[in-house]
Design an enzyme around this catalytic site. Sequence first.
Site, short mmCIF file in Angstrom:
data_model
loop_
_atom_site.label_atom_id
_atom_site.label_comp_id
_atom_site.label_asym_id
_atom_site.label_seq_id
_atom_site.Cartn_x
_atom_site.Cartn_y
_atom_site.Cartn_z
N ASP A 221 0.81 -1.16 -0.07
CA ASP A 221 0.07 0.01 -0.03
C ASP A 221 0.95 1.22 0.04
O ASP A 221 1.83 1.16 -0.55
CB ASP A 221 -1.08 -0.14 1.17
CG ASP A 221 -2.18 0.73 0.98
OD1 ASP A 221 -2.09 1.83 0.43
OD2 ASP A 221 -3.24 0.46 1.44
N HIS A 244 2.29 1.99 -3.31
CA HIS A 244 1.50 3.03 -3.91
C HIS A 244 1.95 4.31 -4.01
O HIS A 244 1.38 5.46 -4.19
CB HIS A 244 0.13 3.08 -3.13
CG HIS A 244 -0.79 1.76 -3.28
ND1 HIS A 244 -2.03 1.48 -2.98
CD2 HIS A 244 -0.48 0.68 -4.03
CE1 HIS A 244 -2.33 0.36 -3.16
NE2 HIS A 244 -1.54 -0.20 -3.87
#
Length: 360
Positions: A221, A244
């Site tokens: 993430d 991310h």
Amino acid sequence: MQLLINFVIILGFISPCLSTRLNVGTKDGIYNVMDYGARGDGKSDDTQAFATAWSNICKARGKSTLIIPAGKSFLVTKVHFSGPCNAKIHIQLEGKIVAPPKEAWKGGEKLILIENLDELTIDGNGEGGAYGDGSTWWNCPGGCEHERPGILHFHSCKDLSVRNIKITNSPRSHVSVNNCIGAIFSQISIDSPAISPNTDGFDISFSKNILVEDSNIKSGDDCIAINGGSFFINATRITCGPGHGISVGSLGKVRDNDQVSDVYVRNCTFIGTTNGGRIKTVSDSDVSVSDVTYRGFTGTCEGNVAVKFECSSAGCPNIILDRINIDSNQGKNLSTVCHNAHGTATNTIPVVPCLQQNVL
Ligand SMILES: *[C@@H]1O[C@H](CO)[C@@H](O)[C@H](O)[C@H]1NC(C)=O
Ligand SMILES: *[C@@H]1O[C@H](CO)[C@@H](O)[C@H](O)[C@H]1NC(C)=O
Ligand SMILES: *[C@@H]1O[C@H](CO)[C@@H](O)[C@H](O)[C@H]1NC(C)=O
């Protein structure tokens, strides 16, 4: 046990001063978890040994060091290092703190919770740190996503310093920082696979004057997520990816005071991340984004869109793009997208024609 008691009494006769120190721990301000019953074999539960070592060091005076020794693995179900403490504490984290698999989890929301401490320092040797057993959580059927715990959580700290440690395979976020003023994280290695859900590298909220530097963050993430109530947050010389990218937000989930400002992301490298520098908001025109500068971004992009600003009807004033050079790694012509974004773009490839003039 008998032997230990005799030992203390004898020393007590020889030197009252030394015996005083023995009452609160060991000599020279050194507290080694092995002296409190930890086995460090990766199988025995060392939770209680860590708790006892902590309650002793916390009562000590002056500078004291908690040693979690190298070459050992300490299986724990929960570590709670809580202050305020009399001592000024240094943790020498050279061994591995190992989380149990999901079935044996007892720790609640976090494996390691460190809170209410001033001037705590934690130093490792690059290998010491916290090792999650995240894969036992990542795919759990029946949606245990809200139960998945984080590995290392700092709450209410002041002037914290954490250096040269490793955190791997967290069920959820790896390092979270909440309600802290002044913290430096250096040479932190975070390592989880791209497929691991919600495994932010760092998760920062309600904190001020935080620096994360010279670190390598691989996760599923956000590399670093900067959430509401965070001000003066710096990310310097971080390598992110997979993951991310570095993100502000999501902001707007709570209605009041979900603010972030003075964030500096400098000399960071993104390899194989889904985004570079990103600002996320959720509740439309309630959240305003302004005064964002992107300078000196160079690299390649896999999709078609190099730069994207999707602002609400409230608009995003004063966006500055300068010295951007983003190329497609697939020979495409890259495009840019702006909705209600205002500001200037200079020296950019691709050209960014879609920014509107700032409204004065
Ligand atoms: C973050 O960077 C800003 C701007 O250079 C600087 O003023 C501030 O001291 C830095 N903060 C930390 C905690 O390093
Ligand atoms: C970033 O890199 C540039 C070029 O190497 C260097 O001049 C600058 O001092 C660096 N800044 C930080 C905050 O590391
Ligand atoms: C990219 O844009 C240029 C100039 O508009 C054009 O000549 C070229 O064919 C385009 N390339 C692709 C792959 O679309």
